[in-house]
Design an enzyme around this catalytic site. Structure first.
Site, short mmCIF file in Angstrom:
data_model
loop_
_atom_site.label_atom_id
_atom_site.label_comp_id
_atom_site.label_asym_id
_atom_site.label_seq_id
_atom_site.Cartn_x
_atom_site.Cartn_y
_atom_site.Cartn_z
N GLY A 181 0.81 -1.23 -0.03
CA GLY A 181 0.25 -0.10 0.05
C GLY A 181 0.82 1.38 0.19
O GLY A 181 0.46 2.39 -0.34
N GLY A 182 2.03 1.09 0.40
CA GLY A 182 3.08 2.25 0.46
C GLY A 182 2.94 3.46 1.07
O GLY A 182 2.07 3.34 1.99
N THR A 183 3.31 4.51 0.71
CA THR A 183 3.08 5.85 1.32
C THR A 183 1.52 6.29 1.34
O THR A 183 1.24 6.69 2.21
CB THR A 183 4.04 6.91 0.55
OG1 THR A 183 5.24 6.45 0.52
CG2 THR A 183 3.84 8.16 1.09
N LYS A 193 -6.32 12.04 4.62
CA LYS A 193 -7.91 12.45 4.48
C LYS A 193 -8.64 11.87 5.41
O LYS A 193 -9.72 12.65 5.92
CB LYS A 193 -8.34 11.75 3.32
CG LYS A 193 -7.99 12.59 1.78
CD LYS A 193 -6.71 12.90 1.57
CE LYS A 193 -5.94 13.94 1.16
NZ LYS A 193 -4.59 14.09 1.00
N GLY A 320 7.27 24.73 4.11
CA GLY A 320 6.86 24.46 3.05
C GLY A 320 5.53 24.28 2.67
O GLY A 320 4.56 23.73 3.09
N GLY A 322 3.37 23.63 0.07
CA GLY A 322 2.77 22.90 -0.97
C GLY A 322 1.59 22.15 -0.60
O GLY A 322 0.88 22.50 0.46
N GLU A 343 7.08 29.36 3.41
CA GLU A 343 7.22 29.12 2.06
C GLU A 343 8.08 29.71 1.00
O GLU A 343 8.20 31.12 1.32
CB GLU A 343 5.81 29.30 1.34
CG GLU A 343 5.78 28.99 -0.25
CD GLU A 343 6.47 27.92 -0.95
OE1 GLU A 343 5.93 26.58 -0.23
OE2 GLU A 343 7.27 28.00 -1.55
N GLY A 406 8.74 18.58 -0.03
CA GLY A 406 9.06 17.76 -1.36
C GLY A 406 9.53 16.38 -0.80
O GLY A 406 9.90 15.90 0.41
N HIS A 575 -29.48 19.15 -11.66
CA HIS A 575 -29.56 20.25 -10.91
C HIS A 575 -30.29 20.20 -9.47
O HIS A 575 -30.97 19.17 -9.38
CB HIS A 575 -30.36 21.28 -11.61
CG HIS A 575 -30.67 22.70 -11.02
ND1 HIS A 575 -29.67 23.72 -10.65
CD2 HIS A 575 -31.85 22.96 -10.24
CE1 HIS A 575 -30.32 24.73 -9.99
NE2 HIS A 575 -31.60 24.33 -9.58
P1 FAD Z 1 5.18 4.52 -2.34
O1 FAD Z 1 3.73 4.70 -2.16
O2 FAD Z 1 6.28 5.46 -1.80
O3 FAD Z 1 5.42 3.05 -2.46
C1 FAD Z 1 6.69 2.48 -2.39
C2 FAD Z 1 6.86 1.32 -1.62
O4 FAD Z 1 8.12 0.52 -1.98
C3 FAD Z 1 6.95 1.39 -0.24
O5 FAD Z 1 5.96 0.69 0.49
C4 FAD Z 1 8.37 1.08 0.24
O6 FAD Z 1 8.42 0.25 1.56
C5 FAD Z 1 8.48 -0.17 -0.89
N1 FAD Z 1 9.76 -0.25 -1.14
C6 FAD Z 1 10.86 1.10 -1.38
N2 FAD Z 1 12.22 0.34 -1.61
C7 FAD Z 1 12.02 -1.04 -1.46
C8 FAD Z 1 12.87 -2.06 -1.39
N3 FAD Z 1 14.26 -1.90 -1.96
N4 FAD Z 1 12.69 -3.03 -1.19
C9 FAD Z 1 11.15 -3.66 -0.84
N5 FAD Z 1 10.56 -2.43 -1.00
C10 FAD Z 1 10.94 -1.17 -1.17
N6 FAD Z 1 -1.09 11.44 -3.68
C11 FAD Z 1 -2.44 11.49 -4.31
O7 FAD Z 1 -2.80 11.06 -5.38
N7 FAD Z 1 -3.42 12.12 -3.44
C12 FAD Z 1 -3.09 12.54 -1.98
O8 FAD Z 1 -4.25 12.88 -1.54
C13 FAD Z 1 -2.01 12.29 -1.58
N8 FAD Z 1 -1.82 12.51 -0.27
C14 FAD Z 1 -0.47 12.50 0.11
C15 FAD Z 1 -0.03 12.91 1.50
C16 FAD Z 1 1.04 12.80 1.96
C17 FAD Z 1 1.22 13.14 3.44
C18 FAD Z 1 1.97 12.29 1.23
C19 FAD Z 1 3.47 12.08 1.72
C20 FAD Z 1 1.93 11.77 0.11
C21 FAD Z 1 0.61 11.98 -0.66
N9 FAD Z 1 0.46 11.65 -1.96
C22 FAD Z 1 -0.97 11.75 -2.58
C23 FAD Z 1 1.35 10.98 -2.64
C24 FAD Z 1 1.15 9.38 -2.95
O9 FAD Z 1 1.32 8.97 -1.47
C25 FAD Z 1 2.37 8.86 -3.76
O10 FAD Z 1 2.38 9.49 -4.82
C26 FAD Z 1 2.29 7.48 -3.99
O11 FAD Z 1 2.15 6.78 -2.77
C27 FAD Z 1 3.40 6.95 -5.02
O12 FAD Z 1 3.08 5.64 -5.06
P2 FAD Z 1 4.66 4.68 -5.45
O13 FAD Z 1 4.06 3.20 -5.29
O14 FAD Z 1 5.32 5.04 -6.40
O15 FAD Z 1 5.51 5.06 -4.11
#
Ligand code: FAD
Length: 600
Positions: A181-183, A193, A320, A322, A343, A406, A575
């Site tokens: 699920g990542g970031t 949210k 920041g 942004g 900023e 960033g 509407h």
């Molecule tokens: P990530 O989500 O970063 O996932 C990468 C994954 O790879 C992570 O789980 C990490 O643990 C894993 N990983 C990294 N290196 C390795 C490795 N060597 N081996 C194994 N696993 C690894 N975007 C929106 O569209 N809408 C929003 O409302 C929004 N809000 C945000 C709010 C915040 C506070 C933040 C920080 C970001 C937000 N974003 C939002 C941006 C969005 O979260 C990212 O653009 C998106 O998660 C990117 O997806 P990704 O898969 O490229 O990377």
């Protein structure tokens, strides 16, 4: 007498389950009904609850181990009691009869399992829990097995790439060092949210009297433990959903740090080796740090840490202005912090249309935030548990600072191979191919558009190409949103960028003239539409106002069909709806909005 904890049979077809994570350690006391551990069935992650109260006296099966159903995985007993003989060898005692299991799967998880089985478990926005498959030592399949695609990173780019490759018939491995699920799901889109909804609830309570709803008192207290646990619950539901999806598509998930070796294999924690015909790098990004004295203070937080803050800082400096900065200012401002936004550029959300920035500055001031633009951070000093933040425009005090300047690519996965980089991110073409043959990259790691939905698209395209297709990622109509109150939705070119290339006409419509907005008491903001005068092509749509993040999807969908402004102005909109304002702004760009007074 000790009570056995067994691997439950949570579905007709379930023959074994994997121990994902023990939520209690040996010696911990447990209450009946309390979650004990997480397991992975053939479909989904679920929590196992204690059937009796007592002490967890023995864990027999460790995280990552695959256990046949009904086999004993631990014991609950009295404090100091020994586990039954033979337990230490991790062999099952006589399995407990299925009719009287010592533990029961969590009801919610069971429902999720059913949904996944029926193909109903939809992926939610950007979403992640470790769909942890056992490490090599515990698996039956040899690691020499050749995969079609190995994906490193299980965020929006990676898990979508894995599912897409599997849908196209591939045998897929996914390596995730943290939680799938990542970031987005764990530290980004979804947690923020969830918190922004709290800010909206607070705002609604405060403004209720304006609608004649008198609450008696608008005083409220925050239970931060509960607030965090609600947020974690949402995250867990979604990460569990992603885990279930991966499982349902037969994606083999490894937990550990994935790195590419010289011979283009993927090592997991430097041990197991995954061989795959193609690799997709989807390691995502992490917060940038500034090289400024004082940055290392523990009171300077990134978005990763601030989301688990148990105390609301009296004074918060947001470094920041942004999207992340303004959203977190909105949250902590509503929670009671006195917020200052610093900023460096001359306006907030500097990459967006100038009118959006102006509206955001107005919004920030209305919320009571102090806004310092064109301010360069020089130094941070920590004294007596407080921060002194020094900029070239003056100083301020704060209890905590949020660093939201960033994000940088997480390049841990690159391993032994050299890739062409562009400003610290992996360089890719529209097919998401890197400079190394057979290796693709998608999502934040490419730095193309750091948004979850852009990552979804890049992940799909990378996987499709890895599976032999020929697809391109067109990100031109990707909406960007800011979930403030009112929210922002933007797609296409800013007025400045459009004017530099085309002869343009700009249409506008104010929410103050929109029936639904007035009825909802959400009348601030506007829709601005920029068209090419010659052909009526819609070049950019910028919305500040209610439901902007939803309406902008309509704009993006229409723009991607290359429909003209003339055609859009003819589309009947329901509407009263907020999106009527979009249609009126399009009509205004052609000077034919019915609900605007006649121009001079
Ligand atoms: P990530 O989500 O970063 O996932 C990468 C994954 O790879 C992570 O789980 C990490 O643990 C894993 N990983 C990294 N290196 C390795 C490795 N060597 N081996 C194994 N696993 C690894 N975007 C929106 O569209 N809408 C929003 O409302 C929004 N809000 C945000 C709010 C915040 C506070 C933040 C920080 C970001 C937000 N974003 C939002 C941006 C969005 O979260 C990212 O653009 C998106 O998660 C990117 O997806 P990704 O898969 O490229 O990377």
């Amino acid at each position: 007498m000790a009570t056995a904890i067994i691997m439950p049979k949570a579905g007709m077809a379930m023959e074994e389950g994997t121990v994902v994570k023990w939520l209690k350690a040996e010696g911990d006391s447990v209450q009946q009904g309390e979650p004990l551990l997480e397991i992975l069935t053939d479909k989904v992650n679920m929590e196992i609850e204690a059937q009796v109260s007592g002490t967890l006296i023995r864990i027999l099966k460790q995280e990552g181990e695959v256990v046949p159903v009904t086999q004993v995985i631990g014991y609950i007993g009295a404090a100091g009691e020994s586990a039954p003989q033979g337990a230490a060898t991790a062999q099952p005692t006589t399995p407990a009869p299925q009719s009287a299991p010592a533990v029961q799967p969590h009801a919610g998880a069971a429902i999720l399992a059913e949904a996944a089985a029926e193909g109903k478990a939809e992926p939610q926005s950007g979403q992640a829990a470790p769909a942890v498959q056992p490490p090599a030592a515990h698996t039956s399949a040899p690691d020499s097995d050749l995969f079609d695609v190995a994906v490193i990173g299980g965020g929006p780019a990676g898990y979508v790439a894995a599912i897409k490759a599997a849908q196209l018939g591939g045998k897929v491995a996914l390596v995730e060092k943290d939680i799938v699920g990542g970031t987005c799901l764990n530290r980004g889109c979804i947690p923020t949210k969830t918190y922004l909804k709290n800010a909206e609830v607070i705002d609604t309570i405060r403004r209720a009297d304006q609608r004649g709803i008198l609450l008696g008192s608008t005083d409220f207290k925050l239970d931060m433990e509960k607030i965090i646990s609600v947020k974690n619950g949402v995250v867990k539901t979604l990460t569990g959903g992603v885990s279930g999806l991966l499982k349902s598509y037969g994606v083999r998930t490894y937990k550990g740090v994935g790195r590419i070796t010289k011979d283009k294999k993927v090592s997991v924690d430097g041990k197991e080796l995954i061989a795959a015909k193609k690799i997709v790098l989807a390691g995502g990004s992490k917060p940038s740090r500034l090289n400024i004295p004082g940055m290392e203070s523990s009171l300077v937080l990134t978005s990763d840490e601030i989301l688990d803050l148990k105390e609301v800082p009296a004074e918060l400096a947001v470094i920041g202005g942004g999207v992340i900065g303004i959203e977190m200012a909105t949250v902590f401002g509503a929670y009671g912090s006195k917020v200052t936004i610093i900023e460096m550029e001359s306006r907030l959300v500097p990459f967006m249309d100038k009118e959006i920035s102006a509206e955001m500055e107005k919004y920030a001031k209305e919320k009571g935030f102090r806004v310092m633009t064109s301010a360069k951070l020089e130094k941070i000093e920590e004294t007596g548990g407080k921060l002194k933040i020094i900029t070239d425009k003056g100083e301020l005090q704060a209890d905590k600072a949020l660093l939201s300047v960033g994000r940088v690519a997480d390049l841990e996965a690159l391993g032994d191979i050299e890739f062409a980089l562009e400003r610290g991110k992996i360089k890719v073409n529209d097919r998401m191919e890197t400079s190394v043959e057979g290796i693709y990259a998608a999502g934040d790691i490419t730095g193309r558009l750091m948004l979850a939905h852009a990552a979804f698209k890049m992940g799909e395209v990378a996987a499709a190409n890895a599976m032999g297709r020929n697809e391109k990622a067109n990100l031109a109509y990707t909406p960007s949103c800011v979930y403030t109150m009112p929210e922002v939705g933007s797609v296409g070119l800013t007025e400045e960028a459009a004017a530099a290339k085309y002869e343009i006409s700009v249409g506008r419509y104010l929410f103050g003239a929109n029936g639904r907005a007035l009825a909802s008491g959400e009348k601030s903001g506007f829709v601005k539409v920029i068209i090419d005068k010659k052909y009526g092509e819609i070049l950019g749509v910028h919305i500040v106002g209610p439901a902007a993040a939803e309406t902008v999807n309509e704009a993006a969908a229409l723009m991607s069909t290359e429909i003209t402004a003339h055609e859009v102005s003819e589309i009947i909109h329901g509407h009263p709806t907020f999106s009527e304002a979009f249609m009126e702004a399009v009509a205004d760009s052609l000077k034919k909005s019915i609900h605007k007074p006649k121009a001079d």
